[in-house]
Design a protein around this motif. Structure first.
Motif, PDB file in Angstrom:
ATOM      1  N   GLY A  96       0.813  -1.211   0.000  1.00  0.00           N
ATOM      2  CA  GLY A  96       0.000   0.000   0.000  1.00  0.00           C
ATOM      3  C   GLY A  96       0.843   1.257   0.000  1.00  0.00           C
ATOM      4  O   GLY A  96       0.566   2.214  -0.735  1.00  0.00           O
ATOM      5  N   PHE A  97       1.905   1.262   0.820  1.00  0.00           N
ATOM      6  CA  PHE A  97       2.796   2.421   0.832  1.00  0.00           C
ATOM      7  C   PHE A  97       3.566   2.542  -0.479  1.00  0.00           C
ATOM      8  O   PHE A  97       3.810   3.642  -0.967  1.00  0.00           O
ATOM      9  CB  PHE A  97       3.767   2.326   2.010  1.00  0.00           C
ATOM     10  CG  PHE A  97       3.192   2.849   3.296  1.00  0.00           C
ATOM     11  CD1 PHE A  97       3.068   4.212   3.510  1.00  0.00           C
ATOM     12  CD2 PHE A  97       2.771   1.988   4.285  1.00  0.00           C
ATOM     13  CE1 PHE A  97       2.536   4.709   4.684  1.00  0.00           C
ATOM     14  CE2 PHE A  97       2.237   2.465   5.466  1.00  0.00           C
ATOM     15  CZ  PHE A  97       2.118   3.829   5.673  1.00  0.00           C
ATOM     16  N   THR A  98       3.958   1.408  -1.026  1.00  0.00           N
ATOM     17  CA  THR A  98       4.668   1.442  -2.301  1.00  0.00           C
ATOM     18  C   THR A  98       3.769   1.986  -3.407  1.00  0.00           C
ATOM     19  O   THR A  98       4.227   2.709  -4.299  1.00  0.00           O
ATOM     20  CB  THR A  98       5.165   0.039  -2.673  1.00  0.00           C
ATOM     21  OG1 THR A  98       5.980  -0.457  -1.606  1.00  0.00           O
ATOM     22  CG2 THR A  98       5.979   0.065  -3.952  1.00  0.00           C
TER      23      THR A  98
ATOM     24  N   ARG B  21      11.104   6.518   0.441  1.00  0.00           N
ATOM     25  CA  ARG B  21      11.206   6.276   1.884  1.00  0.00           C
ATOM     26  C   ARG B  21      11.060   7.570   2.692  1.00  0.00           C
ATOM     27  O   ARG B  21      10.644   7.537   3.852  1.00  0.00           O
ATOM     28  CB  ARG B  21      12.555   5.632   2.209  1.00  0.00           C
ATOM     29  CG  ARG B  21      12.780   4.296   1.528  1.00  0.00           C
ATOM     30  CD  ARG B  21      11.777   3.254   1.978  1.00  0.00           C
ATOM     31  NE  ARG B  21      12.158   1.916   1.551  1.00  0.00           N
ATOM     32  CZ  ARG B  21      11.478   0.818   1.832  1.00  0.00           C
ATOM     33  NH1 ARG B  21      10.363   0.905   2.533  1.00  0.00           N
ATOM     34  NH2 ARG B  21      11.881  -0.361   1.408  1.00  0.00           N
ATOM     35  N   ARG B  22      11.400   8.707   2.104  1.00  0.00           N
ATOM     36  CA  ARG B  22      11.280   9.982   2.813  1.00  0.00           C
ATOM     37  C   ARG B  22       9.827  10.307   3.098  1.00  0.00           C
ATOM     38  O   ARG B  22       9.478  10.795   4.188  1.00  0.00           O
ATOM     39  CB  ARG B  22      11.933  11.094   1.984  1.00  0.00           C
ATOM     40  CG  ARG B  22      13.425  10.903   1.741  1.00  0.00           C
ATOM     41  CD  ARG B  22      13.963  11.842   0.685  1.00  0.00           C
ATOM     42  NE  ARG B  22      13.369  11.591  -0.628  1.00  0.00           N
ATOM     43  CZ  ARG B  22      13.741  12.192  -1.746  1.00  0.00           C
ATOM     44  NH1 ARG B  22      14.726  13.094  -1.711  1.00  0.00           N
ATOM     45  NH2 ARG B  22      13.165  11.917  -2.898  1.00  0.00           N
ATOM     46  N   ILE B  23       8.960  10.036   2.141  1.00  0.00           N
ATOM     47  CA  ILE B  23       7.528  10.292   2.330  1.00  0.00           C
ATOM     48  C   ILE B  23       6.954   9.288   3.309  1.00  0.00           C
ATOM     49  O   ILE B  23       6.150   9.636   4.191  1.00  0.00           O
ATOM     50  CB  ILE B  23       6.789  10.211   0.975  1.00  0.00           C
ATOM     51  CG1 ILE B  23       7.438  11.151  -0.043  1.00  0.00           C
ATOM     52  CG2 ILE B  23       5.317  10.516   1.155  1.00  0.00           C
ATOM     53  CD1 ILE B  23       7.479  12.589   0.365  1.00  0.00           C
TER      54      ILE B  23
ATOM     55  N   LYS C  87      -1.514  10.276  -1.721  1.00  0.00           N
ATOM     56  CA  LYS C  87      -2.077   9.303  -2.656  1.00  0.00           C
ATOM     57  C   LYS C  87      -2.387   9.958  -3.997  1.00  0.00           C
ATOM     58  O   LYS C  87      -2.309   9.309  -5.052  1.00  0.00           O
ATOM     59  CB  LYS C  87      -3.344   8.696  -2.057  1.00  0.00           C
ATOM     60  CG  LYS C  87      -3.791   7.430  -2.757  1.00  0.00           C
ATOM     61  CD  LYS C  87      -4.847   6.697  -1.957  1.00  0.00           C
ATOM     62  CE  LYS C  87      -5.193   5.363  -2.624  1.00  0.00           C
ATOM     63  NZ  LYS C  87      -6.200   4.607  -1.845  1.00  0.00           N
ATOM     64  N   LYS C  88      -2.735  11.246  -3.970  1.00  0.00           N
ATOM     65  CA  LYS C  88      -2.991  11.983  -5.210  1.00  0.00           C
ATOM     66  C   LYS C  88      -1.707  12.519  -5.847  1.00  0.00           C
ATOM     67  O   LYS C  88      -1.757  13.181  -6.889  1.00  0.00           O
ATOM     68  CB  LYS C  88      -3.938  13.154  -4.926  1.00  0.00           C
ATOM     69  CG  LYS C  88      -5.327  12.720  -4.443  1.00  0.00           C
ATOM     70  CD  LYS C  88      -6.070  11.936  -5.515  1.00  0.00           C
ATOM     71  CE  LYS C  88      -7.484  11.581  -5.069  1.00  0.00           C
ATOM     72  NZ  LYS C  88      -8.209  10.786  -6.079  1.00  0.00           N
ATOM     73  N   GLY C  89      -0.565  12.294  -5.179  1.00  0.00           N
ATOM     74  CA  GLY C  89       0.705  12.737  -5.743  1.00  0.00           C
ATOM     75  C   GLY C  89       1.076  14.162  -5.420  1.00  0.00           C
ATOM     76  O   GLY C  89       2.029  14.700  -5.993  1.00  0.00           O
ATOM     77  N   PHE C  90       0.377  14.801  -4.471  1.00  0.00           N
ATOM     78  CA  PHE C  90       0.632  16.205  -4.150  1.00  0.00           C
ATOM     79  C   PHE C  90       1.993  16.356  -3.467  1.00  0.00           C
ATOM     80  O   PHE C  90       2.229  15.808  -2.386  1.00  0.00           O
ATOM     81  CB  PHE C  90      -0.479  16.733  -3.239  1.00  0.00           C
ATOM     82  CG  PHE C  90      -0.323  18.176  -2.852  1.00  0.00           C
ATOM     83  CD1 PHE C  90      -0.457  19.179  -3.796  1.00  0.00           C
ATOM     84  CD2 PHE C  90      -0.057  18.543  -1.536  1.00  0.00           C
ATOM     85  CE1 PHE C  90      -0.323  20.508  -3.438  1.00  0.00           C
ATOM     86  CE2 PHE C  90       0.071  19.867  -1.175  1.00  0.00           C
ATOM     87  CZ  PHE C  90      -0.067  20.855  -2.131  1.00  0.00           C
TER      88      PHE C  90
END
Length: 596
Positions: free
Chosen positions: A94-96, A102-104, A273-276
């Motif tokens: 899910g995180f991937t 890894r910073r996010i 999740k939206k890439g912001f």
């Protein structure tokens, strides 16, 4: 004996920790017994405290150590349960899917999820939850522990539904008849100032987390690689601290960290999740392959994806953590009867060896019980095979053994140090002697030192609550004596006590134990010492500027130092965010010569 010599002797147990644990890189299981012997020897032969009081403090420390070990075991058990059920595989994926960067990931898990858990339970629980989760997602154990400790700053003053304020500060100030009549309102007013100071300093904490992670654990050992996500880091910081400071000033000290963490987690999770503000796939940052990690980075506990378990949806995989958060909140809300029910069963050892020291345990109320209950529910909800669940218990039990030695000396040392007053020599307790001497030297510059004294209290006691109980009235009286608003000085104490959790020995031991990183506690503290110094110095400078503005004007020493720190932070971001090592591009294949 002069006050200077008393202060020097009071400092010896701390000096032993600094010299052997941090300086000479001894493991805690060797350094802390020595520190305990020094503290006990001073209490018995210099402070002339009775042997029964030292023994009582030691037993009380052992009881607290048992409580910490119980929490550690529960946290490890829950992680191993998720590993064996296959949920950890789903969570990692899910995180991937959001971002492989890894910073996010560390900002979302350590800063936001950790802040929410801190607001719910406190007492080191965020590290027990976030640190093993990060390791399960593929972070080096050392990196996970350092990140988990650095975020133990901003949310801590309002951890466990405001316990450091409502119990720590309020109890500490209750002996003063001048403010005892309206103490609750006074503490709420102080809480608003605490939240403001934390918001100013905490804005840079996520950036410090990623910068230190890339500096010490990245391929290029580059602080700049962390600063590349400065926009996302500041966005995540403000998403937590803005609701945090609003809640503190409108609702009081119970809910700032809990609501701030929850709002931040929701907003930032959706935005990521939206890439912001999330780096593109080509720019994502990751650790080197595991085989290239330094030997000291990995713990003895391997929390890797299990080859077994079944595939499951994201919600089902996250349900155990959602249950942990829900149960922690339900069991800590004062207006629900659940807290009273769980606290009703208490193992209490009153007046140990005829002293005023009492040791107690409330087994059902300890977060470790919640971890175990959720683990049992996960066994059912995830349809685990009994053999796999048995393996989770077995591996968790083995992991607990390595943590025991360090904690059974660390916490008793703290209790002897704190309970060293009232001896035949007539001296105050060692931490009070030390603080009183520093205050005498500092004079009007005390606000610069007040946060460090709060941090010292947390360093030795392992608790912001205990630090506030020890020093709040002392800080209040120093504020009165130097003719400044004492509520600001008390607020600086609470902020410093929260920041002190980043370097607290037994918190580091506990967090390290959840991932089997025993013996590297000094290395962790050397890395977290810089964030603590920044936090204490910056908030102390702001405090000095505030309390002396009316007399010295707006442009005073505190304003100057706080401005310099802020300018240094902006300059660092501006000059380092573009200094990444350039990876040479692969040469393009030559185009074949067209045939005529």
């Amino acid at each position: 004996m002069g006050t200077g010599m008393q202060a020097l002797l009071s400092f010896l147990p701390i000096l032993v920790v600094a010299l052997f644990l941090v300086g000479m890189k001894w493991p805690a299981k060797k350094a802390m017994p020595l520190s305990y012997l020094v503290a006990a020897g001073l209490a018995l032969f210099v402070w002339k405290v009775s042997f029964s009081q030292v023994a009582a403090a030691t037993v009380n420390g052992l009881v607290v150590a048992i409580e910490l070990l119980y929490i550690i075991f529960g946290a490890i058990l829950l992680l191993n349960t998720l590993r064996e059920s296959g949920a950890l595989r789903t969570i990692r994926q899910g995180f991937t899917d959001i971002t492989p960067d890894r910073r996010i990931q560390v900002i979302i898990i350590a800063w936001l999820f950790g802040s929410f858990i801190e607001g719910s339970a406190g007492f080191g629980t965020p590290a027990a939850v976030a640190v093993p989760l990060l390791v399960g997602l593929g972070f080096p154990a050392m990196s996970a522990v350092v990140a988990g400790m650095i975020i133990q700053s901003t949310p801590v003053s309002f951890g466990a539904l405001g316990t450091p304020m409502r119990v720590g500060v309020q109890t500490g100030l209750s002996a003063d008849p001048g403010i005892a009549s309206d103490l609750s309102a006074y503490v709420s007013m102080v809480a608003g100032k605490v939240a403001l100071l934390h918001t100013l300093a905490g804005t840079l904490v996520p950036l410090l987390v990623v910068g230190i992670m890339t500096r010490f654990f990245g391929k290029h050992r580059s602080f700049s690689e962390g600063l590349k996500v400065w926009k996302f880091a500041l966005f995540a910081a403000l998403a937590m601290t803005v609701p945090y400071v609003i809640v503190a000033n409108l609702l009081g000290p119970e809910f700032p960290s809990l609501i701030g963490g929850l709002v931040g987690l929701t907003v930032v999770g959706f935005a990521a999740k939206k890439g912001f503000l999330v780096p593109s796939v080509e720019e994502h940052w990751d650790f080197e392959p595991r085989e290239r990690w330094e030997s000291g980075w990995s713990g003895t506990i391997s929390i890797q994806e299990s080859g077994g378990g079944r595939r499951m949806g994201m919600l089902q995989a996250w349900v155990p953590y959602l249950m942990v958060a829900l149960f922690l909140v339900i069991t800590r809300l004062k207006w629900l009867p659940v807290e009273g029910w769980l606290q009703a069963w208490e193992i209490r050892l009153s007046h140990l060896f005829g002293t005023s020291i009492t040791a107690s345990l409330q087994p059902l109320y300890i977060p470790g019980t919640i971890f175990i209950v959720v683990s049992l529910l996960t066994f059912i909800l995830h349809g685990m095979h009994p053999s796999r669940y048995g393996q989770a218990w077995k591996s968790s039990g083995k992991a607990l053994i390595s943590a025991s030695t360090a904690l059974v000396f660390t916490v008793p040392m703290v209790q002897v140090f704190i309970n060293s007053g009232g001896g035949a020599a007539g001296f105050e307790a060692m931490p009070v002697v030390l603080a009183d001497y520093v205050a005498g030297l500092a004079g009007e510059y005390w606000p610069f030192f007040s946060t460090f004294i709060g941090g010292l209290g947390a360093f030795v006691a392992g608790s912001n609550t205990v630090s506030n109980m020890m020093f709040s009235l002392f800080q209040y009286n120093v504020g009165v004596n130097i003719s400044v608003d004492p509520s600001w000085v008390v607020a600086l104490q609470a902020v410093g006590g929260a920041a002190g959790n980043t370097i607290c020995v037994h918190n580091v031991v506990a967090a390290s134990s959840t991932v089997g990183l025993v013996g590297k506690e000094g290395e962790v503290i050397r890395k977290t010492l810089w964030p603590f110094t920044y936090y204490a110095l910056f908030t102390g400078s702001v405090g000095y500027a505030v309390v002396w503005t009316s007399e010295k004007g707006l442009f005073n020493l505190g304003t100057l130092l706080a401005t310099l720190i802020g300018v240094a932070a902006v300059w660092t971001i501006a000059t380092h965010r573009s200094r990444l090592p350039q990876v040479p591009k692969a040469p393009e294949p030559e185009k074949p010569t067209p045939r005529v």
